[in-house]
Design an enzyme around this catalytic site. Structure first.
Site, PDB file in Angstrom:
ATOM      1  N   ASP A   1      43.190  21.291 -11.815  1.00 36.77           N
ATOM      2  CA  ASP A   1      42.472  20.116 -12.316  1.00 36.77           C
ATOM      3  C   ASP A   1      41.023  20.176 -11.844  1.00 36.77           C
ATOM      4  O   ASP A   1      40.676  20.909 -10.909  1.00 36.77           O
ATOM      5  CB  ASP A   1      43.149  18.823 -11.861  1.00 36.77           C
ATOM      6  CG  ASP A   1      43.204  18.692 -10.345  1.00 36.77           C
ATOM      7  OD1 ASP A   1      43.558  19.683  -9.677  1.00 36.77           O
ATOM      8  OD2 ASP A   1      42.904  17.606  -9.829  1.00 36.77           O
TER       9      ASP A   1
ATOM     10  N   GLU B   1      44.685  17.683  -7.414  1.00 42.72           N
ATOM     11  CA  GLU B   1      43.920  17.813  -6.170  1.00 42.72           C
ATOM     12  C   GLU B   1      42.680  16.933  -6.170  1.00 42.72           C
ATOM     13  O   GLU B   1      42.334  16.334  -5.150  1.00 42.72           O
ATOM     14  CB  GLU B   1      43.531  19.284  -5.957  1.00 42.72           C
ATOM     15  CG  GLU B   1      42.998  19.596  -4.558  1.00 42.72           C
ATOM     16  CD  GLU B   1      41.510  19.354  -4.396  1.00 42.72           C
ATOM     17  OE1 GLU B   1      41.050  19.259  -3.240  1.00 42.72           O
ATOM     18  OE2 GLU B   1      40.794  19.248  -5.417  1.00 42.72           O
TER      19      GLU B   1
END
Length: 329
Positions: free
Chosen positions: A7, A72
């Site tokens: 991400d 994250e």
């Protein structure tokens, strides 16, 4: 275990991109795309290394777990539960995280420390609605002005954080660290100026640029708002103003303690005529390991074999909250 995340931070503002943010483009030997270095490129490097080793030898010298996630950048909210639920299946001797940087191009680098982070959002309220500055200006407090005055109390003129007790728990740098960082073959001052375009460096007095970036705590204003934001003039006294703050933490600071200290400081310095609400946000602990322990020495041997150069031992200024949870779980 090899850990990584796919991400990314939002690509806005889109109009400033020279190429589509999610379409990889090669420019001068570099890949430009969202997440190319944070952290998709490193994940692919690990996968290719595994593939090549299997093709050459038919097996791997150690057992590997790959844990690659997509949250994250928003704090990895679901991963700790997954790790706990699968603790026995994922048991390992060491976790390797490549969501980190290199001290310089071609210079093998081992990061052994990360700063932690904690955050808060504050809202300053004056009148119950926006007011006309001609009719009410001078008779009631302006929340935007109050916020500006309040935020200005966070630092002194030497760049030190002025919150009482903020540095009480900070672990001093080791002598070997300061010496090793001084000897790195990089001009950190020039690199920071070149990369940021800032007119000059500014930070906590008594420390080098690398020490400020890697081993000193900070208090930063990440966002501020209030009042009329459109074109031209609108004679308004805003009802509310807001700011978002983050604090980078270093060993041995505790995030909850820092938030309590910050809240106490803000309440103490709140100007008259306004009220304040504080909402605490995401947080993650600092991380520090010994690069001279057996696994650290093994990593340095591997890097020496790959690059034929000595390894730069560094800390980093960013935060990966999950690293401490890997250790704890």
């Amino acid at each position: 275990m090899l850990y990584g995340h796919y991400d990314v931070q939002p690509p806005d503002p889109l109009e400033l991109w020279d190429s589509p943010p999610f379409t990889p483009v090669l420019k001068n030997g570099n890949v430009y795309a969202r997440g190319a270095t944070d952290n998709k490129g490193q994940i692919l490097a690990h996968i290719l290394g595994i593939q090549e080793t299997l093709e050459e030898t038919g097996d791997l010298p150690v057992n590997l777990h790959l844990v690659i996630e997509g949250e994250e950048e928003i704090g990895s909210g679901n991963l700790p539960g997954f790790l706990k639920d699968n603790r026995e299946n994922l048991k390992c001797d060491v976790v390797v995280v490549s969501d980190t940087g290199m001290a310089a191009r071609g210079l093998p680098t081992l990061s052994y420390g990360l700063r932690g982070v904690t955050s808060l959002e504050m809202k300053i309220t004056g009148a119950k609605m926006d007011l006309h500055s001609g009719v009410f200006g001078g008779a009631v407090a302006n929340p935007v002005t109050a916020l500006a005055r309040l935020l200005a109390t966070l630092h002194d003129t030497s760049g030190h954080v002025a919150i009482e007790g903020f540095y009480d728990q900070v672990k001093p740098l080791e002598d070997w660290e300061r010496e090793a960082w001084r000897k790195l073959p990089i001009d950190s001052d020039k690199e920071v100026l070149d990369e940021t375009g800032a007119p000059e460096l500014f930070g906590e007095k008594g420390f080098s640029t690398l020490e400020r970036l890697w081993a000193r705590p900070t208090a930063e204003i990440n966002g501020i708002g209030g009042g009329y934001q459109g074109p031209g003039t609108k004679t308004v006294i805003a009802s509310q103003a807001m700011a978002k703050l983050t604090f980078r933490l270093v060993p041995n600071q505790d995030g909850n303690t820092v938030l309590k200290q910050a809240r106490k400081h803000l309440e103490k310095h709140l100007p008259p005529g306004v009220t304040m609400e504080i909402e605490e946000g995401h947080s993650g602990p600092w991380y520090l390991t010994d690069p001279h322990a057996p696994f650290g020495e093994a990593a340095q041997r591997a890097l020496k074999q790959a690059f034929n150069l000595g390894t730069a031992l560094i800390r980093e200024g960013g935060s990966i909250p999950l690293v401490s949870q890997f250790r704890d779980i």
